[in-house]
Design an enzyme around this catalytic site. Structure first.
Site, PDB file in Angstrom:
ATOM      1  N   TYR A 151       0.831  -1.205   0.000  1.00 31.31           N
ATOM      2  CA  TYR A 151       0.000   0.000   0.000  1.00 31.31           C
ATOM      3  C   TYR A 151       0.862   1.249   0.000  1.00 31.31           C
ATOM      4  CZ  TYR A 151       0.849   1.077   4.966  1.00 31.31           C
ATOM      5  OH  TYR A 151       1.434   1.429   6.155  1.00 31.31           O
ATOM      6  N   LYS A 155       6.399  -1.761   1.749  1.00 30.33           N
ATOM      7  CA  LYS A 155       5.237  -1.243   2.485  1.00 30.33           C
ATOM      8  C   LYS A 155       4.084  -2.235   2.334  1.00 30.33           C
ATOM      9  CE  LYS A 155       3.218   3.351   3.294  1.00 30.33           C
ATOM     10  NZ  LYS A 155       3.317   3.317   4.731  1.00 30.33           N
TER      11      LYS A 155
HETATM   12  N1  PDD Z   1       3.061   5.331   6.928  1.00 32.25           N
HETATM   13  N2  PDD Z   1       7.683   4.091   8.545  1.00 32.25           N
HETATM   14  C1  PDD Z   1       6.531   3.381   8.524  1.00 32.25           C
HETATM   15  C2  PDD Z   1       6.492   2.052   9.209  1.00 32.25           C
HETATM   16  C3  PDD Z   1       5.396   3.905   7.867  1.00 32.25           C
HETATM   17  O1  PDD Z   1       4.264   3.180   7.834  1.00 32.25           O
HETATM   18  C4  PDD Z   1       5.470   5.182   7.259  1.00 32.25           C
HETATM   19  C5  PDD Z   1       4.300   5.787   6.540  1.00 32.25           C
HETATM   20  C6  PDD Z   1       6.687   5.881   7.323  1.00 32.25           C
HETATM   21  C7  PDD Z   1       6.862   7.231   6.700  1.00 32.25           C
HETATM   22  O2  PDD Z   1       6.895   7.158   5.301  1.00 32.25           O
HETATM   23  P1  PDD Z   1       6.411   8.384   4.412  1.00 32.25           P
HETATM   24  O3  PDD Z   1       7.181   9.563   4.856  1.00 32.25           O
HETATM   25  O4  PDD Z   1       6.708   7.970   3.044  1.00 32.25           O
HETATM   26  O5  PDD Z   1       4.925   8.553   4.691  1.00 32.25           O
HETATM   27  C8  PDD Z   1       7.770   5.302   7.962  1.00 32.25           C
HETATM   28  C9  PDD Z   1       1.834   5.755   6.282  1.00 32.25           C
HETATM   29  C10 PDD Z   1       1.647   7.220   6.282  1.00 32.25           C
HETATM   30  C11 PDD Z   1       0.668   4.975   6.869  1.00 32.25           C
HETATM   31  O6  PDD Z   1       0.863   3.832   7.216  1.00 32.25           O
HETATM   32  O7  PDD Z   1      -0.447   5.521   6.955  1.00 32.25           O
END
Ligand code: PDD
Length: 305
Positions: free
Chosen positions: A31, A148
């Site tokens: 995702y 992810k």
């Molecule tokens: N999460 N680390 C984890 C485990 C994350 O799930 C996320 C983002 C990040 C930060 O990544 P970015 O800067 O690309 O959003 C780091 C999203 C926002 C979520 O799970 O909703």
């Protein structure tokens, strides 16, 4: 709400996903969450690059999702969110097949789902001003956190643990090192240096993390990508998390102990200001906001041609 499902725009409520979908059965699925600021989809190419990286490693039938960027823009327009704050959610799965752990043969069509939602930035804005409380939890996740995937059980449990302690985030600790939060990356300020875990299979390569490291360079703030050890954390003058929904949010207590003087520090504040200016500048530059041209169609390409 109009959503996107396997090459078509549909009412979200009318989408039907099979119980045999491997995203449902195995979390065999990836995702992305992309932030939309009025007039600006924030770094969609970087999100798609990360999605493609995951799809490559999972060996999905579809490994290039760049056609979803115009779809994201269309969804914002179709749902009349162009002048609001919003989030675009993308989920792709290996597809639908009778339950069997190994990849189905022949490979099923990749399931692709996308939706948008309004994002009220008020709560997050307040947290950015006041800072949040955070706790540490053992990192019980698997060893491919760079992808992810929707297999987020450990993140869900840690996030709930934080909520029950009235904390805004839980930071995963692996072998004595603070890795990242449940949905955000983690940074610590030691002296004048912003330190964050190096990219590896144990953290997600955050788009915001990358942007913040660039901003540090622009502001002449030193950066270091090296492990942040739990037993040195008391020496940090500031701690913060970075992410799509959190942007740059200071941590003011860790496991109830104040960080620095227990208030958002100067480095976090400088980075927040620089981040806001960057967004404003990008909002002015992003050309997509113009109405759709006649004949323009985001469905020209599909994940399963
Ligand atoms: N999460 N680390 C984890 C485990 C994350 O799930 C996320 C983002 C990040 C930060 O990544 P970015 O800067 O690309 O959003 C780091 C999203 C926002 C979520 O799970 O909703």
């Amino acid at each position: 709400m109009t959503a996107y499902f396997n090459g078509r725009f549909m009412e979200k409520d009318e989408i039907r996903i099979s119980p045999d979908d491997r995203g449902f059965l195995f979390s065999d699925s990836l995702y992305e969450v992309i932030r939309y600021y009025p007039g600006l989809l924030f770094r969609p190419e970087a999100h798609i690059r990360r999605l493609n990286h995951g799809a490559d490693h999972l060996r999905l039938a579809c490994r290039n999702f760049s056609h979803l960027i115009p779809v994201a823009r269309d969804l914002i327009r179709k749902n009349h969110l162009a002048d609001q704050d919003a989030l675009v959610y993308i989920q792709v799965t290996r597809g639908t097949a009778p339950r069997n752990h190994a990849f189905p043969d022949p490979a099923p069509k990749t399931t692709v789902y996308m939706c948008v939602s309004c994002f009220d930035p008020a709560v997050k804005d307040r947290q950015r001003k006041t800072g949040i409380h955070a706790i540490t939890v053992p990192d019980i996740r698997w060893a491919r956190c760079d992808m992810k995937t929707t297999g987020l059980t450990a993140n869900v449990l840690a996030s709930q643990q934080a909520a029950e302690k009235k904390a805004g985030e839980a930071i995963f600790v692996r072998d004595g090192v603070l890795m990242e939060g449940t949905h955000a990356n983690f940074m610590a300020v030691f002296g004048n240096t912003v330190t964050t875990a190096p990219l590896s299979n144990y953290i997600l390569g955050g788009i915001t993390r990358e942007t913040v490291l660039d901003l540090c360079r622009e502001l002449n703030i030193r950066t270091s990508q090296e492990p942040v050890y739990e037993n040195r954390i008391h020496l940090a003058s500031e701690l913060m998390i970075t992410g799509t929904t959190t942007e740059i949010t200071p941590i003011v207590t860790l496991n109830t102990k104040p960080v620095g003087n227990g208030a958002p520090g100067p480095v976090a504040k400088a980075l927040q200001a620089a981040f806001s200016s960057k967004i404003k500048q990008m909002q002015k530059q992003d050309p997509w906001f113009s109405p759709m041209k006649k004949g323009e169609n985001s469905l020209n390409h599909s994940e399963n041609p």
